[in-house]
Write a protein that holds these residues in place. Sequence first.
Motif, PDB file in Angstrom:
ATOM      1  N   SER A 138       8.481   5.634   2.326  1.00 29.70           N
ATOM      2  CA  SER A 138       9.210   6.189   3.464  1.00 29.70           C
ATOM      3  C   SER A 138       8.502   5.876   4.774  1.00 29.70           C
ATOM      4  O   SER A 138       7.292   5.626   4.804  1.00 29.70           O
ATOM      5  CB  SER A 138       9.344   7.705   3.311  1.00 29.70           C
ATOM      6  OG  SER A 138       8.069   8.319   3.465  1.00 29.70           O
ATOM      7  N   GLU A 139       9.237   5.914   5.857  1.00 31.76           N
ATOM      8  CA  GLU A 139       8.625   5.719   7.164  1.00 31.76           C
ATOM      9  C   GLU A 139       7.603   6.816   7.465  1.00 31.76           C
ATOM     10  O   GLU A 139       6.588   6.551   8.118  1.00 31.76           O
ATOM     11  CB  GLU A 139       9.693   5.673   8.253  1.00 31.76           C
ATOM     12  CG  GLU A 139      10.550   4.422   8.183  1.00 31.76           C
ATOM     13  CD  GLU A 139      11.520   4.319   9.338  1.00 31.76           C
ATOM     14  OE1 GLU A 139      11.474   5.178  10.252  1.00 31.76           O
ATOM     15  OE2 GLU A 139      12.331   3.370   9.346  1.00 31.76           O
ATOM     16  N   GLU A 140       7.854   8.009   6.981  1.00 25.39           N
ATOM     17  CA  GLU A 140       6.897   9.099   7.179  1.00 25.39           C
ATOM     18  C   GLU A 140       5.565   8.785   6.498  1.00 25.39           C
ATOM     19  O   GLU A 140       4.494   9.027   7.063  1.00 25.39           O
ATOM     20  CB  GLU A 140       7.479  10.412   6.635  1.00 25.39           C
ATOM     21  CG  GLU A 140       8.659  10.961   7.405  1.00 25.39           C
ATOM     22  CD  GLU A 140       9.966  10.243   7.117  1.00 25.39           C
ATOM     23  OE1 GLU A 140      10.927  10.446   7.888  1.00 25.39           O
ATOM     24  OE2 GLU A 140      10.036   9.463   6.124  1.00 25.39           O
ATOM     25  N   GLN A 141       5.642   8.214   5.287  1.00 23.88           N
ATOM     26  CA  GLN A 141       4.413   7.854   4.577  1.00 23.88           C
ATOM     27  C   GLN A 141       3.722   6.676   5.255  1.00 23.88           C
ATOM     28  O   GLN A 141       2.490   6.627   5.327  1.00 23.88           O
ATOM     29  CB  GLN A 141       4.732   7.521   3.114  1.00 23.88           C
ATOM     30  CG  GLN A 141       3.527   7.250   2.235  1.00 23.88           C
ATOM     31  CD  GLN A 141       2.683   8.482   1.957  1.00 23.88           C
ATOM     32  OE1 GLN A 141       2.926   9.551   2.511  1.00 23.88           O
ATOM     33  NE2 GLN A 141       1.689   8.353   1.105  1.00 23.88           N
ATOM     34  N   ILE A 142       4.507   5.721   5.757  1.00 24.93           N
ATOM     35  CA  ILE A 142       3.911   4.602   6.479  1.00 24.93           C
ATOM     36  C   ILE A 142       3.127   5.107   7.682  1.00 24.93           C
ATOM     37  O   ILE A 142       1.982   4.698   7.912  1.00 24.93           O
ATOM     38  CB  ILE A 142       5.002   3.599   6.923  1.00 24.93           C
ATOM     39  CG1 ILE A 142       5.581   2.871   5.706  1.00 24.93           C
ATOM     40  CG2 ILE A 142       4.427   2.583   7.926  1.00 24.93           C
ATOM     41  CD1 ILE A 142       6.769   1.980   6.013  1.00 24.93           C
ATOM     42  N   ILE A 180       0.851  -1.189   0.000  1.00 21.09           N
ATOM     43  CA  ILE A 180       0.000   0.000   0.000  1.00 21.09           C
ATOM     44  C   ILE A 180       0.888   1.241   0.000  1.00 21.09           C
ATOM     45  O   ILE A 180       1.803   1.371   0.820  1.00 21.09           O
ATOM     46  CB  ILE A 180      -0.926  -0.006   1.235  1.00 21.09           C
ATOM     47  CG1 ILE A 180      -1.882  -1.199   1.180  1.00 21.09           C
ATOM     48  CG2 ILE A 180      -1.677   1.309   1.356  1.00 21.09           C
ATOM     49  CD1 ILE A 180      -2.843  -1.181   0.027  1.00 21.09           C
ATOM     50  N   SER A 181       0.608   2.168  -0.914  1.00 20.06           N
ATOM     51  CA  SER A 181       1.515   3.311  -1.096  1.00 20.06           C
ATOM     52  C   SER A 181       0.886   4.659  -0.784  1.00 20.06           C
ATOM     53  O   SER A 181       1.581   5.680  -0.824  1.00 20.06           O
ATOM     54  CB  SER A 181       2.038   3.326  -2.537  1.00 20.06           C
ATOM     55  OG  SER A 181       0.975   3.531  -3.455  1.00 20.06           O
ATOM     56  N   SER A 182      -0.416   4.686  -0.483  1.00 21.84           N
ATOM     57  CA  SER A 182      -1.079   5.970  -0.237  1.00 21.84           C
ATOM     58  C   SER A 182      -2.338   5.752   0.587  1.00 21.84           C
ATOM     59  O   SER A 182      -2.839   4.622   0.705  1.00 21.84           O
ATOM     60  CB  SER A 182      -1.456   6.636  -1.557  1.00 21.84           C
ATOM     61  OG  SER A 182      -2.451   5.872  -2.242  1.00 21.84           O
ATOM     62  N   VAL A 183      -2.845   6.837   1.138  1.00 17.06           N
ATOM     63  CA  VAL A 183      -4.107   6.782   1.875  1.00 17.06           C
ATOM     64  C   VAL A 183      -5.225   6.323   0.948  1.00 17.06           C
ATOM     65  O   VAL A 183      -6.099   5.554   1.343  1.00 17.06           O
ATOM     66  CB  VAL A 183      -4.417   8.157   2.493  1.00 17.06           C
ATOM     67  CG1 VAL A 183      -5.824   8.182   3.078  1.00 17.06           C
ATOM     68  CG2 VAL A 183      -3.389   8.499   3.568  1.00 17.06           C
ATOM     69  N   ALA A 184      -5.192   6.761  -0.313  1.00 10.55           N
ATOM     70  CA  ALA A 184      -6.232   6.376  -1.267  1.00 10.55           C
ATOM     71  C   ALA A 184      -6.191   4.870  -1.536  1.00 10.55           C
ATOM     72  O   ALA A 184      -7.232   4.217  -1.617  1.00 10.55           O
ATOM     73  CB  ALA A 184      -6.063   7.154  -2.570  1.00 10.55           C
TER      74      ALA A 184
END
Length: 223
Positions: A45-49, A14-18
């Motif tokens: 990135s950990e920030e995105q996770i 999974i790469s995004s909230v969407a």
Amino acid sequence: MEPTRVPRVKICCISSVAEARMAIEAGASALGLVSAMPSGPGVISEEQIAKIAATIPPPIASFLLTSQQDVDSIVAQQRRCRTNCVQLCDCVTSGSLSDLKAALPGVSIIQVVHVTGPESVEEAIAVASGVDAILLDSGNQTLAIKELGGTGRRHDWNLSLRIREQVSVPIFLAGGLKAENVGEAIAAVHPFGLDLCSGVRTDGNLDREKLARFFAAVKDASV
């Protein structure tokens, strides 16, 4: 563990909230968020996770996929990412699984076993008592550049069945799953859960139609 009639489904990479929202709407019980890996798809990135994990509602499980092998580093990474599960894509070499469990109360620990041969059965039996679940995948840790998942390859499901029959913790089955073969996989292994990435993607992006076909195939196979 006993056979499971209707396996849960974990959508990985999974790469995004969407994408998280799309997978949940399709019926996912768990989402995989991939941190730094030596190879394979889906790394963010950990920030995105952390951003995605914060939007995942209970009771959906959020999995941090880590290649770290040091308990202190894994604990620090989970605390930055704030997922409720940690998926160990490699073996712990510094510290122990019991140390990890003690440091992360309330966080489920899932150990990946890469099914490469009969020795993988013994590996799974050896780690089962120290984790909450085992995920059977098709990587190869012996390569110069390790494969720790996301290969899209199918492994020997006969070995997966042997592992499922001989351990007491839930088994997730991964490796090359898609709508066209998931019925066969369920009949062969009867796993607690299914895990996939490329089987529901088109050009790297989560595909709503492929998701729908996969969940329909799981439902048909579980009747």
